[in-house]
Design a protein around this motif. Structure first.
Motif, short mmCIF file in Angstrom:
data_model
loop_
_atom_site.label_atom_id
_atom_site.label_comp_id
_atom_site.label_asym_id
_atom_site.label_seq_id
_atom_site.Cartn_x
_atom_site.Cartn_y
_atom_site.Cartn_z
N TYR A 35 0.72 -1.17 0.05
CA TYR A 35 -0.13 0.23 -0.29
C TYR A 35 0.85 1.53 0.68
CZ TYR A 35 -4.06 2.84 1.23
OH TYR A 35 -5.18 3.83 1.31
N ALA A 36 1.98 1.52 0.83
CA ALA A 36 2.86 2.16 1.03
C ALA A 36 3.54 2.00 -0.58
CB ALA A 36 3.95 2.53 2.45
N ARG A 37 4.26 1.37 -0.96
CA ARG A 37 4.96 1.64 -2.03
C ARG A 37 3.76 2.15 -3.39
NH1 ARG A 37 6.00 -3.51 -3.10
NH2 ARG A 37 7.77 -3.52 -1.57
N VAL A 38 2.64 1.58 -2.99
CA VAL A 38 1.63 2.25 -4.76
C VAL A 38 1.33 3.83 -4.10
CG1 VAL A 38 -0.98 1.88 -5.93
CG2 VAL A 38 0.25 0.33 -4.98
N LEU A 39 1.11 4.39 -2.95
CA LEU A 39 0.27 5.51 -2.72
C LEU A 39 2.49 6.58 -2.92
CD1 LEU A 39 -0.96 5.26 1.15
CD2 LEU A 39 -2.03 6.09 -1.75
N ASP A 40 4.05 5.66 -2.71
CA ASP A 40 4.57 6.83 -3.79
C ASP A 40 4.63 6.69 -5.09
OD1 ASP A 40 5.06 7.62 -1.08
OD2 ASP A 40 6.34 5.76 -0.53
N SER A 41 4.11 5.89 -5.42
CA SER A 41 3.79 5.79 -6.88
C SER A 41 3.62 7.13 -8.08
CB SER A 41 3.45 4.86 -7.79
OG SER A 41 2.19 4.19 -7.15
N PRO A 42 4.24 7.50 -9.30
CA PRO A 42 4.26 8.21 -9.78
C PRO A 42 2.83 8.97 -9.99
CG PRO A 42 5.59 8.08 -11.01
CD PRO A 42 4.89 6.37 -10.03
N ASP A 43 1.90 8.03 -10.77
CA ASP A 43 0.23 8.02 -9.87
C ASP A 43 -0.52 8.78 -9.46
OD1 ASP A 43 0.00 7.47 -12.87
OD2 ASP A 43 0.76 5.37 -13.06
N TYR A 44 0.14 8.17 -7.64
CA TYR A 44 -0.71 8.31 -7.06
C TYR A 44 -0.05 9.74 -6.29
CZ TYR A 44 -3.28 4.07 -7.17
OH TYR A 44 -3.77 2.59 -7.36
N VAL A 45 1.01 10.02 -6.91
CA VAL A 45 1.70 11.48 -6.20
C VAL A 45 0.62 12.38 -7.04
CG1 VAL A 45 3.58 12.84 -5.90
CG2 VAL A 45 3.89 10.34 -5.94
N ALA A 136 3.90 -2.97 -7.82
CA ALA A 136 3.38 -2.92 -6.43
C ALA A 136 4.29 -4.28 -5.51
CB ALA A 136 2.03 -3.25 -6.37
N LEU A 137 4.35 -5.14 -6.32
CA LEU A 137 4.79 -6.63 -5.57
C LEU A 137 6.19 -6.63 -5.70
CD1 LEU A 137 1.82 -9.03 -6.21
CD2 LEU A 137 2.23 -7.25 -3.64
N GLY A 138 6.70 -6.24 -6.82
CA GLY A 138 8.57 -6.04 -7.35
C GLY A 138 8.54 -6.98 -8.63
N ALA A 139 9.64 -7.01 -8.90
CA ALA A 139 9.43 -8.06 -10.16
C ALA A 139 9.28 -9.57 -10.25
CB ALA A 139 10.96 -7.78 -10.84
N GLY A 140 9.05 -9.92 -10.99
CA GLY A 140 8.88 -11.76 -10.44
C GLY A 140 8.11 -12.15 -9.99
N ALA A 141 7.06 -10.90 -9.48
CA ALA A 141 5.94 -11.91 -8.62
C ALA A 141 4.72 -11.31 -9.58
CB ALA A 141 5.53 -10.43 -6.81
N THR A 142 4.23 -11.32 -10.70
CA THR A 142 3.37 -10.70 -11.26
C THR A 142 2.51 -12.27 -11.41
OG1 THR A 142 5.03 -11.02 -13.34
CG2 THR A 142 4.57 -8.41 -12.56
N THR A 143 2.68 -13.22 -11.32
CA THR A 143 1.86 -14.43 -12.03
C THR A 143 0.93 -15.26 -10.24
OG1 THR A 143 3.92 -15.49 -13.07
CG2 THR A 143 1.94 -16.81 -12.97
N ARG A 144 -0.14 -14.88 -10.73
CA ARG A 144 -1.10 -15.66 -9.79
C ARG A 144 -1.08 -16.18 -8.95
NH1 ARG A 144 -7.50 -14.30 -10.54
NH2 ARG A 144 -6.39 -12.22 -10.22
N ASP A 145 -0.64 -16.64 -7.67
CA ASP A 145 -0.38 -18.11 -7.72
C ASP A 145 -1.89 -18.89 -6.28
OD1 ASP A 145 -0.04 -20.29 -5.97
OD2 ASP A 145 1.65 -19.44 -4.81
N ASN A 146 -2.36 -19.80 -7.29
CA ASN A 146 -3.55 -20.28 -7.40
C ASN A 146 -4.11 -21.42 -5.78
OD1 ASN A 146 -5.59 -18.09 -8.63
ND2 ASN A 146 -4.78 -19.58 -10.29
N THR A 147 -2.30 -21.36 -5.21
CA THR A 147 -2.51 -22.59 -4.17
C THR A 147 -3.09 -22.41 -3.26
OG1 THR A 147 -0.68 -22.06 -3.62
CG2 THR A 147 -0.26 -23.73 -5.41
N PHE A 148 -3.60 -23.20 -2.54
CA PHE A 148 -4.25 -22.53 -1.19
C PHE A 148 -3.24 -21.89 -0.15
CE2 PHE A 148 -5.17 -24.79 3.14
CZ PHE A 148 -6.20 -24.00 3.14
N LEU A 149 -2.82 -22.76 0.01
CA LEU A 149 -1.20 -21.53 1.34
C LEU A 149 -1.36 -20.63 -0.07
CD1 LEU A 149 1.47 -24.55 1.08
CD2 LEU A 149 -0.67 -24.04 2.81
N SER A 150 -1.44 -20.15 -0.29
CA SER A 150 -1.17 -18.76 -1.02
C SER A 150 -2.37 -17.85 -0.70
CB SER A 150 -0.84 -18.53 -2.47
OG SER A 150 -0.26 -17.00 -2.70
N ARG A 151 -3.36 -18.54 -1.47
CA ARG A 151 -4.43 -17.33 -1.38
C ARG A 151 -5.26 -17.98 -0.01
NH1 ARG A 151 -8.12 -19.88 -6.86
NH2 ARG A 151 -8.98 -17.35 -6.37
N GLY A 152 -4.78 -18.82 1.16
CA GLY A 152 -6.11 -18.70 2.51
C GLY A 152 -4.65 -18.09 2.93
#
Length: 193
Positions: A35-45, A136-152
Motif C-alpha cells: 500500500y505504501a509503495r503504491v501511494l509513493d508511485s507517480p500516479d498516486y503522487v 506494487a509487488l516487485g519484479a517476478g511477482a506477477t503470476t497469480r498463485d492459485n494454491t491453497f497456501l497462498s490464497r489462504g
C-alpha cells in the motif's frame, strides 16, 4: 464448476433475521508495505497533489495542473491510459477510478493484483495488471498463485486473519454463515479456505 448467485433481496425472505457485525481488519504487514509503495508511485503522487497550491510541479499558485504540467507518464496507470504519451485535459483525474480499483485489490488480497492467466481480458488489460503488479509487488511477482497456501495466507491478507478467527468461533457455535463480496475473485479465494 457452478456457482449459485443470489442477491440479498432474494435471500431476505428466506433467511432468519440477520445480524451485521462490522469487523475492522488491519492490513497484513505485506499489504501495508505494498500500500505504501503504491501511494509513493507517480500516479498516486499526482492524484494526491493535483489540487495542492502552489502546484507541486511548477510552483504556480493558479489552477494549472492540466494546463502547464503534464501527468508523469512513468506511472503505470498513466502509461496505459495514455499509450500515446500525451496527457488529456482531465489528467490526472482520468486515472482516478482505476487507481481506486487497484487500492481496493491491495486491501482485499495481494493475489488480486496479479492477472489470472485463465481469465479472458480485453486487449491491454492483462499488460496493465501485470505492470501494476510488478510495480506494487516487485519484479517476478506477477503470476497469480492459485494454491491453497497462498490464497489462504494470513501473511498476504489481514481479512483472512480476521475471517479465520471468526469462522472458528462460528463453527464452535454451529452457526450458519453467508459471506457477501463485491468481487467474485475474492469469493474464489474465500472458497479455498
Amino acid at each position: 464448476e457452478w456457482m449459485l448467485q443470489r442477491t440479498k433481496e432474494v435471500l431476505s425472505g428466506e433467511m432468519p433475521k440477520k445480524t451485521d457485525n462490522i469487523v475492522f481488519c488491519k492490513l497484513a504487514d505485506a499489504q501495508r508495505e505494498v500500500y505504501a509503495r503504491v501511494l509513493d508511485s507517480p500516479d498516486y503522487v499526482a492524484l494526491r497533489n493535483m489540487h495542492k497550491r502552489p502546484c507541486y510541479m511548477c510552483g504556480n499558485e493558479d489552477e494549472c495542473y492540466s494546463k502547464c504540467c503534464k501527468l508523469d507518464m512513468d506511472g503505470v496507470l498513466a502509461r496505459h491510459h495514455h499509450p500515446d504519451g500525451e496527457a488529456c485535459k482531465w489528467c490526472p483525474s482520468c486515472i482516478g477510478m482505476p487507481a481506486m480499483s487497484f487500492l481496493l485489490k491491495v486491501c482485499n488480497h495481494l493475489e488480486m493484483l496479479k492477472p489470472d492467466p485463465d481469465e479472458p481480458m480485453k486487449p491491454g488489460q492483462r499488460a496493465k495488471q501485470q505492470d501494476f503488479a510488478e510495480m506494487a509487488l516487485g519484479a517476478g511477482a506477477t503470476t497469480r498463485d492459485n494454491t491453497f497456501l497462498s490464497r489462504g495466507s494470513v501473511d498476504k491478507c489481514g481479512k483472512m486473519r480476521a475471517l479465520r478467527g471468526l469462522l472458528s468461533t462460528w463453527r464452535l457455535r454451529s452457526a450458519k454463515v453467508l459471506l457477501f463480496s463485491y468481487s467474485t475473485v475474492m469469493l474464489d479465494i474465500l472458497e479455498d479456505m
